[in-house]
Write a protein that holds these residues in place. Structure first.
Motif, PDB file in Angstrom:
ATOM      1  N   PHE A 105       8.999  -7.353 -47.183  1.00 44.45           N
ATOM      2  CA  PHE A 105       9.736  -7.742 -48.383  1.00 44.45           C
ATOM      3  C   PHE A 105       9.454  -9.195 -48.762  1.00 44.45           C
ATOM      4  O   PHE A 105       9.242 -10.034 -47.894  1.00 44.45           O
ATOM      5  N   PRO A 106       9.469  -9.511 -50.054  1.00 50.02           N
ATOM      6  CA  PRO A 106       9.197 -10.886 -50.505  1.00 50.02           C
ATOM      7  C   PRO A 106      10.427 -11.788 -50.372  1.00 50.02           C
ATOM      8  O   PRO A 106      11.011 -12.226 -51.363  1.00 50.02           O
ATOM      9  N   LEU A 107      10.819 -12.082 -49.151  1.00 46.07           N
ATOM     10  CA  LEU A 107      11.935 -12.978 -48.887  1.00 46.07           C
ATOM     11  C   LEU A 107      11.399 -14.367 -48.567  1.00 46.07           C
ATOM     12  O   LEU A 107      10.283 -14.511 -48.074  1.00 46.07           O
ATOM     13  N   CYS A 108      12.200 -15.386 -48.792  1.00 42.06           N
ATOM     14  CA  CYS A 108      11.763 -16.749 -48.495  1.00 42.06           C
ATOM     15  C   CYS A 108      11.340 -16.911 -47.036  1.00 42.06           C
ATOM     16  O   CYS A 108      10.420 -17.664 -46.744  1.00 42.06           O
ATOM     17  N   ALA A 109      11.990 -16.218 -46.125  1.00 41.97           N
ATOM     18  CA  ALA A 109      11.628 -16.309 -44.703  1.00 41.97           C
ATOM     19  C   ALA A 109      10.183 -15.890 -44.462  1.00 41.97           C
ATOM     20  O   ALA A 109       9.578 -16.286 -43.468  1.00 41.97           O
ATOM     21  N   ASN A 110       9.582 -15.113 -45.368  1.00 44.15           N
ATOM     22  CA  ASN A 110       8.199 -14.648 -45.237  1.00 44.15           C
ATOM     23  C   ASN A 110       7.222 -15.454 -46.087  1.00 44.15           C
ATOM     24  O   ASN A 110       6.045 -15.129 -46.130  1.00 44.15           O
ATOM     25  N   CYS A 111       7.695 -16.479 -46.759  1.00 44.72           N
ATOM     26  CA  CYS A 111       6.854 -17.253 -47.688  1.00 44.72           C
ATOM     27  C   CYS A 111       6.230 -18.458 -46.990  1.00 44.72           C
ATOM     28  O   CYS A 111       6.849 -19.087 -46.133  1.00 44.72           O
ATOM     29  N   LYS A 112       5.005 -18.786 -47.363  1.00 45.68           N
ATOM     30  CA  LYS A 112       4.335 -19.918 -46.722  1.00 45.68           C
ATOM     31  C   LYS A 112       4.885 -21.266 -47.181  1.00 45.68           C
ATOM     32  O   LYS A 112       4.617 -22.279 -46.558  1.00 45.68           O
TER      33      LYS A 112
ATOM     34  N   PHE B 212       8.179 -21.864 -47.356  1.00 45.09           N
ATOM     35  CA  PHE B 212       9.524 -21.989 -46.787  1.00 45.09           C
ATOM     36  C   PHE B 212       9.463 -22.633 -45.408  1.00 45.09           C
ATOM     37  O   PHE B 212       8.679 -22.228 -44.552  1.00 45.09           O
ATOM     38  N   TYR B 213      10.297 -23.648 -45.198  1.00 50.60           N
ATOM     39  CA  TYR B 213      10.397 -24.333 -43.917  1.00 50.60           C
ATOM     40  C   TYR B 213      11.829 -24.188 -43.411  1.00 50.60           C
ATOM     41  O   TYR B 213      12.753 -24.737 -43.999  1.00 50.60           O
ATOM     42  N   PRO B 214      12.031 -23.440 -42.317  1.00 51.92           N
ATOM     43  CA  PRO B 214      13.387 -23.213 -41.816  1.00 51.92           C
ATOM     44  C   PRO B 214      13.983 -24.468 -41.182  1.00 51.92           C
ATOM     45  O   PRO B 214      13.253 -25.337 -40.701  1.00 51.92           O
ATOM     46  N   HIS B 215      15.303 -24.537 -41.179  1.00 44.49           N
ATOM     47  CA  HIS B 215      16.016 -25.617 -40.514  1.00 44.49           C
ATOM     48  C   HIS B 215      16.454 -25.123 -39.141  1.00 44.49           C
ATOM     49  O   HIS B 215      16.691 -23.938 -38.942  1.00 44.49           O
TER      50      HIS B 215
ATOM     51  N   ARG C 145      17.003 -21.328 -34.707  1.00 45.36           N
ATOM     52  CA  ARG C 145      16.688 -21.279 -36.134  1.00 45.36           C
ATOM     53  C   ARG C 145      17.929 -20.909 -36.951  1.00 45.36           C
ATOM     54  O   ARG C 145      18.675 -20.009 -36.580  1.00 45.36           O
ATOM     55  N   MET C 146      18.127 -21.609 -38.060  1.00 45.51           N
ATOM     56  CA  MET C 146      19.228 -21.308 -38.967  1.00 45.51           C
ATOM     57  C   MET C 146      18.774 -20.280 -39.998  1.00 45.51           C
ATOM     58  O   MET C 146      17.592 -19.971 -40.100  1.00 45.51           O
ATOM     59  N   ASP C 147      19.704 -19.763 -40.773  1.00 45.16           N
ATOM     60  CA  ASP C 147      19.390 -18.827 -41.851  1.00 45.16           C
ATOM     61  C   ASP C 147      19.145 -19.561 -43.162  1.00 45.16           C
ATOM     62  O   ASP C 147      19.278 -18.987 -44.233  1.00 45.16           O
ATOM     63  N   ALA C 148      18.784 -20.820 -43.076  1.00 41.99           N
ATOM     64  CA  ALA C 148      18.550 -21.640 -44.261  1.00 41.99           C
ATOM     65  C   ALA C 148      17.350 -22.544 -44.010  1.00 41.99           C
ATOM     66  O   ALA C 148      16.879 -22.681 -42.890  1.00 41.99           O
ATOM     67  N   GLY C 149      16.873 -23.139 -45.080  1.00 41.25           N
ATOM     68  CA  GLY C 149      15.736 -24.035 -44.984  1.00 41.25           C
ATOM     69  C   GLY C 149      15.451 -24.649 -46.335  1.00 41.25           C
ATOM     70  O   GLY C 149      16.336 -24.745 -47.174  1.00 41.25           O
ATOM     71  N   HIS C 150      14.215 -25.039 -46.536  1.00 39.99           N
ATOM     72  CA  HIS C 150      13.845 -25.587 -47.840  1.00 39.99           C
ATOM     73  C   HIS C 150      12.471 -25.073 -48.260  1.00 39.99           C
ATOM     74  O   HIS C 150      11.661 -24.682 -47.436  1.00 39.99           O
ATOM     75  N   CYS C 151      12.276 -25.077 -49.558  1.00 38.16           N
ATOM     76  CA  CYS C 151      11.022 -24.657 -50.172  1.00 38.16           C
ATOM     77  C   CYS C 151      10.323 -25.912 -50.682  1.00 38.16           C
ATOM     78  O   CYS C 151      10.970 -26.807 -51.215  1.00 38.16           O
ATOM     79  N   SER C 152       9.034 -25.967 -50.545  1.00 39.86           N
ATOM     80  CA  SER C 152       8.300 -27.161 -50.958  1.00 39.86           C
ATOM     81  C   SER C 152       7.457 -26.958 -52.209  1.00 39.86           C
ATOM     82  O   SER C 152       6.724 -27.859 -52.596  1.00 39.86           O
ATOM     83  N   PHE C 153       7.546 -25.795 -52.850  1.00 41.09           N
ATOM     84  CA  PHE C 153       6.690 -25.536 -54.006  1.00 41.09           C
ATOM     85  C   PHE C 153       7.498 -25.009 -55.172  1.00 41.09           C
ATOM     86  O   PHE C 153       8.274 -24.089 -54.987  1.00 41.09           O
ATOM     87  N   PRO C 154       7.355 -25.493 -56.346  1.00 35.80           N
ATOM     88  CA  PRO C 154       6.583 -26.654 -56.781  1.00 35.80           C
ATOM     89  C   PRO C 154       7.329 -27.960 -56.579  1.00 35.80           C
ATOM     90  O   PRO C 154       6.794 -29.035 -56.777  1.00 35.80           O
ATOM     91  N   ARG C 155       8.604 -27.873 -56.142  1.00 32.15           N
ATOM     92  CA  ARG C 155       9.387 -29.063 -55.822  1.00 32.15           C
ATOM     93  C   ARG C 155      10.297 -28.715 -54.651  1.00 32.15           C
ATOM     94  O   ARG C 155      10.503 -27.564 -54.328  1.00 32.15           O
ATOM     95  N   PHE C 156      10.848 -29.717 -54.011  1.00 29.18           N
ATOM     96  CA  PHE C 156      11.712 -29.522 -52.853  1.00 29.18           C
ATOM     97  C   PHE C 156      13.054 -28.942 -53.294  1.00 29.18           C
ATOM     98  O   PHE C 156      13.709 -29.496 -54.170  1.00 29.18           O
ATOM     99  N   LYS C 157      13.460 -27.792 -52.697  1.00 26.54           N
ATOM    100  CA  LYS C 157      14.744 -27.179 -53.036  1.00 26.54           C
ATOM    101  C   LYS C 157      15.292 -26.419 -51.836  1.00 26.54           C
ATOM    102  O   LYS C 157      14.548 -25.885 -51.027  1.00 26.54           O
ATOM    103  N   TYR C 158      16.612 -26.395 -51.718  1.00 25.92           N
ATOM    104  CA  TYR C 158      17.313 -25.706 -50.632  1.00 25.92           C
ATOM    105  C   TYR C 158      17.286 -24.207 -50.884  1.00 25.92           C
ATOM    106  O   TYR C 158      17.516 -23.756 -51.998  1.00 25.92           O
ATOM    107  N   ARG C 159      17.022 -23.411 -49.833  1.00 25.55           N
ATOM    108  CA  ARG C 159      16.976 -21.953 -49.949  1.00 25.55           C
ATOM    109  C   ARG C 159      17.597 -21.309 -48.716  1.00 25.55           C
ATOM    110  O   ARG C 159      17.521 -21.836 -47.614  1.00 25.55           O
TER     111      ARG C 159
END
Length: 69
Positions: A18-25, A27-30, A42-56
């Motif tokens: 499935f296309p979840l953030c946990a499977n995306c290149k 996504f960086y987990p916290h 590992r937490m169930d949260a992290g951040h995305c770095s593309f195209p800008r930094f955002k909490y996911r």
């Protein structure tokens, strides 16, 4: 797919196809210190770095998804 459906897929562990953030290149987990067992967990949260930094959440998804491949 609704947020509740994505959460259920993530927590049941059947998320590999499935296309979840946990499977995306992008996504960086916290992580949190695990004082009971030592090390980190590992937490169930992290951040995305593309195209800008955002909490996911790990079960979020967006149109910028790219598999870890």
């Amino acid at each position: 797919m609704t947020t509740n459906e994505r959460m259920e897929i993530y927590y049941r562990g059947a998320m590999a196809e499935f296309p979840l953030c946990a499977n995306c290149k992008h996504f960086y987990p916290h992580y949190l210190p695990d004082s009971l067992h030592g090390g980190f967990r590992r937490m169930d949260a992290g951040h995305c770095s593309f195209p800008r930094f955002k909490y996911r959440k790990a079960y979020d998804t967006c149109e910028k998804f790219e598999g870890r491949g």
